[in-house]
Design a protein around this motif. Structure first.
Motif, PDB file in Angstrom:
ATOM      1  N   PHE A 218       5.257 -17.302  -8.135  1.00 29.35           N
ATOM      2  CA  PHE A 218       3.810 -17.329  -7.911  1.00 29.35           C
ATOM      3  C   PHE A 218       3.475 -17.465  -6.429  1.00 29.35           C
ATOM      4  O   PHE A 218       2.674 -16.692  -5.882  1.00 29.35           O
ATOM      5  N   PHE A 219       4.072 -18.455  -5.766  1.00 33.41           N
ATOM      6  CA  PHE A 219       3.741 -18.688  -4.356  1.00 33.41           C
ATOM      7  C   PHE A 219       4.294 -17.588  -3.447  1.00 33.41           C
ATOM      8  O   PHE A 219       3.721 -17.318  -2.394  1.00 33.41           O
ATOM      9  N   THR A 220       5.380 -16.940  -3.874  1.00 33.24           N
ATOM     10  CA  THR A 220       5.889 -15.793  -3.111  1.00 33.24           C
ATOM     11  C   THR A 220       4.894 -14.639  -3.158  1.00 33.24           C
ATOM     12  O   THR A 220       4.612 -13.998  -2.130  1.00 33.24           O
ATOM     13  N   ILE A 221       4.329 -14.382  -4.339  1.00 31.63           N
ATOM     14  CA  ILE A 221       3.319 -13.327  -4.481  1.00 31.63           C
ATOM     15  C   ILE A 221       2.083 -13.656  -3.656  1.00 31.63           C
ATOM     16  O   ILE A 221       1.514 -12.789  -2.979  1.00 31.63           O
ATOM     17  N   MET A 222       1.661 -14.924  -3.685  1.00 33.16           N
ATOM     18  CA  MET A 222       0.490 -15.336  -2.907  1.00 33.16           C
ATOM     19  C   MET A 222       0.731 -15.149  -1.399  1.00 33.16           C
ATOM     20  O   MET A 222      -0.179 -14.765  -0.662  1.00 33.16           O
ATOM     21  N   GLU A 223       1.953 -15.417  -0.956  1.00 34.25           N
ATOM     22  CA  GLU A 223       2.279 -15.207   0.457  1.00 34.25           C
ATOM     23  C   GLU A 223       2.256 -13.729   0.807  1.00 34.25           C
ATOM     24  O   GLU A 223       1.812 -13.343   1.892  1.00 34.25           O
ATOM     25  N   PHE A 224       2.759 -12.890  -0.095  1.00 33.24           N
ATOM     26  CA  PHE A 224       2.706 -11.437   0.124  1.00 33.24           C
ATOM     27  C   PHE A 224       1.253 -10.981   0.277  1.00 33.24           C
ATOM     28  O   PHE A 224       0.939 -10.136   1.120  1.00 33.24           O
ATOM     29  N   LEU A 225       0.394 -11.539  -0.562  1.00 36.47           N
ATOM     30  CA  LEU A 225      -1.022 -11.164  -0.533  1.00 36.47           C
ATOM     31  C   LEU A 225      -1.799 -11.887   0.564  1.00 36.47           C
ATOM     32  O   LEU A 225      -2.993 -11.630   0.747  1.00 36.47           O
ATOM     33  N   LYS A 226      -1.115 -12.808   1.263  1.00 40.76           N
ATOM     34  CA  LYS A 226      -1.739 -13.635   2.313  1.00 40.76           C
ATOM     35  C   LYS A 226      -2.973 -14.349   1.770  1.00 40.76           C
ATOM     36  O   LYS A 226      -4.034 -14.395   2.396  1.00 40.76           O
ATOM     37  N   THR A 227      -2.783 -14.917   0.564  1.00 40.11           N
ATOM     38  CA  THR A 227      -3.864 -15.621  -0.120  1.00 40.11           C
ATOM     39  C   THR A 227      -3.534 -17.105  -0.199  1.00 40.11           C
ATOM     40  O   THR A 227      -2.587 -17.491  -0.895  1.00 40.11           O
ATOM     41  N   PRO A 228      -4.275 -17.954   0.502  1.00 41.75           N
ATOM     42  CA  PRO A 228      -4.008 -19.397   0.430  1.00 41.75           C
ATOM     43  C   PRO A 228      -4.349 -19.950  -0.946  1.00 41.75           C
ATOM     44  O   PRO A 228      -5.312 -19.499  -1.576  1.00 41.75           O
ATOM     45  N   VAL A 229      -3.571 -20.914  -1.404  1.00 42.12           N
ATOM     46  CA  VAL A 229      -3.791 -21.542  -2.705  1.00 42.12           C
ATOM     47  C   VAL A 229      -4.298 -22.960  -2.474  1.00 42.12           C
ATOM     48  O   VAL A 229      -3.601 -23.792  -1.890  1.00 42.12           O
ATOM     49  N   GLN A 230      -5.517 -23.222  -2.904  1.00 47.24           N
ATOM     50  CA  GLN A 230      -6.086 -24.553  -2.761  1.00 47.24           C
ATOM     51  C   GLN A 230      -5.282 -25.556  -3.590  1.00 47.24           C
ATOM     52  O   GLN A 230      -4.956 -25.309  -4.744  1.00 47.24           O
ATOM     53  N   MET A 231      -4.929 -26.685  -2.978  1.00 47.66           N
ATOM     54  CA  MET A 231      -4.134 -27.734  -3.632  1.00 47.66           C
ATOM     55  C   MET A 231      -2.826 -27.162  -4.157  1.00 47.66           C
ATOM     56  O   MET A 231      -2.360 -27.509  -5.257  1.00 47.66           O
ATOM     57  N   GLY A 232      -2.212 -26.274  -3.349  1.00 44.90           N
ATOM     58  CA  GLY A 232      -1.008 -25.586  -3.781  1.00 44.90           C
ATOM     59  C   GLY A 232       0.150 -26.514  -4.099  1.00 44.90           C
ATOM     60  O   GLY A 232       0.874 -26.306  -5.082  1.00 44.90           O
ATOM     61  N   VAL A 233       0.333 -27.563  -3.294  1.00 41.04           N
ATOM     62  CA  VAL A 233       1.435 -28.502  -3.520  1.00 41.04           C
ATOM     63  C   VAL A 233       1.247 -29.219  -4.857  1.00 41.04           C
ATOM     64  O   VAL A 233       2.192 -29.334  -5.659  1.00 41.04           O
ATOM     65  N   PHE A 234       0.019 -29.680  -5.108  1.00 42.43           N
ATOM     66  CA  PHE A 234      -0.259 -30.385  -6.367  1.00 42.43           C
ATOM     67  C   PHE A 234      -0.052 -29.462  -7.562  1.00 42.43           C
ATOM     68  O   PHE A 234       0.584 -29.846  -8.560  1.00 42.43           O
ATOM     69  N   ILE A 235      -0.577 -28.245  -7.479  1.00 44.71           N
ATOM     70  CA  ILE A 235      -0.445 -27.288  -8.584  1.00 44.71           C
ATOM     71  C   ILE A 235       1.023 -26.954  -8.821  1.00 44.71           C
ATOM     72  O   ILE A 235       1.502 -26.921  -9.964  1.00 44.71           O
ATOM     73  N   GLY A 236       1.759 -26.707  -7.729  1.00 41.55           N
ATOM     74  CA  GLY A 236       3.167 -26.342  -7.848  1.00 41.55           C
ATOM     75  C   GLY A 236       3.997 -27.407  -8.540  1.00 41.55           C
ATOM     76  O   GLY A 236       4.751 -27.120  -9.483  1.00 41.55           O
ATOM     77  N   TRP A 237       3.840 -28.653  -8.085  1.00 45.79           N
ATOM     78  CA  TRP A 237       4.636 -29.730  -8.681  1.00 45.79           C
ATOM     79  C   TRP A 237       4.191 -30.031 -10.107  1.00 45.79           C
ATOM     80  O   TRP A 237       5.026 -30.364 -10.963  1.00 45.79           O
TER      81      TRP A 237
END
Length: 260
Positions: A218-237
């Protein structure tokens, strides 16, 4: 089951993740490196593109757009009366500031910047500070021509720089992946006690490695799209913990094993 099938099934099947506890630890370690490789691709592409596109333009801009300057005894010295100069070269904002007025907040507003400040050199790429060095630690005094010559040499050796920078990023990313898996496994080791699951820590570690597959993709795709994810660390864990919990839940408990 090969690594690609495991990768695919780990995206949706906690039961498949639970079964990985029986595999050898060497295969799991290889899988973590595989995830690190996948998640490194967007950053490596950015590193490559910036080095390829910007080294030459920065060299040209310093040569044409800036007055003579030097770094002497830990300080920036401009040879003309104008003690603050800035310009934009392709993707980079380049600053010469002898005044010391340029603050961290001013630089924070710049995404890509090379700033020769009064007492230090600062380089930021995509909003991330990648270099900040006081002139005091420079081994010698440097003139504008010396810096242009260094950039020219770097430009001629950019393929070596690209390979080394990509390798260093992959090693760092791999370390972070192993750290994340170990932290998740510590949580899983606590979780197995009330769930009465007869598994060793090494097996929990293996399950944890496959549990981070979804968030890695998921976060690799978001990086490809250069799209920041709000509260990404919290969501990921949170997702990692949920997948690990569901996977451990698929393992037969001690009581179920005795009955069988």
């Amino acid at each position: 089951m090969n690594i690609f099938i495991q990768f695919y099934k780990s995206l949706y099947s906690p039961k498949t993740i639970a079964r990985t506890r029986f595999q050898k630890i060497g295969k799991t370690i290889a899988y973590v490196f595989f995830l690190a490789f996948i998640s490194s691709i967007p950053a490596v592409i950015i590193i490559n593109s910036y080095i390829m596109e910007n080294l030459e333009s920065v060299e040209r801009s310093l040569k044409v757009d800036f007055p003579d300057f030097s770094i002497e005894d830990g300080s920036l010295v401009l040879k003309e009366q104008n003690n603050f100069v800035e310009t934009t070269s392709d993707n980079f904002h380049i600053i010469l500031d002898e005044t010391g007025d340029q603050s961290d907040n001013d630089l924070a507003m710049q995404s890509n910047v090379i700033a020769f400040l009064d007492d230090s050199l600062v380089v930021k790429v995509e909003g991330n500070q990648v270099f900040n060095q006081s002139y005091v630690y420079f081994l010698d005094n440097y003139t504008k021509d010396d810096i242009i010559d260094i950039l020219h040499q770097l430009n001629n050796s950019k393929w070596i720089i690209i390979i080394l920078a990509s390798l260093m990023y992959f090693i760092l990313n791999s370390f972070m992946k192993f750290l994340a898996v170990t932290f998740l496994a510590l949580f899983g080791n606590i979780l197995k006690q009330p769930a009465k699951k007869a598994i060793k820590f090494s097996q929990v570690w293996t399950i944890s490695a496959y549990s981070i597959t979804i968030t890695t993709v998921f976060f690799t795709i978001m990086e490809f799209l250069k799209t920041p994810v709000q509260m990404g660390v919290f969501i990921g864990w949170t997702v990692n913990f949920i997948i690990l919990y569901l996977s451990i839940k698929e393992i037969p408990s001690k009581k179920q094993r005795k009955l069988s």
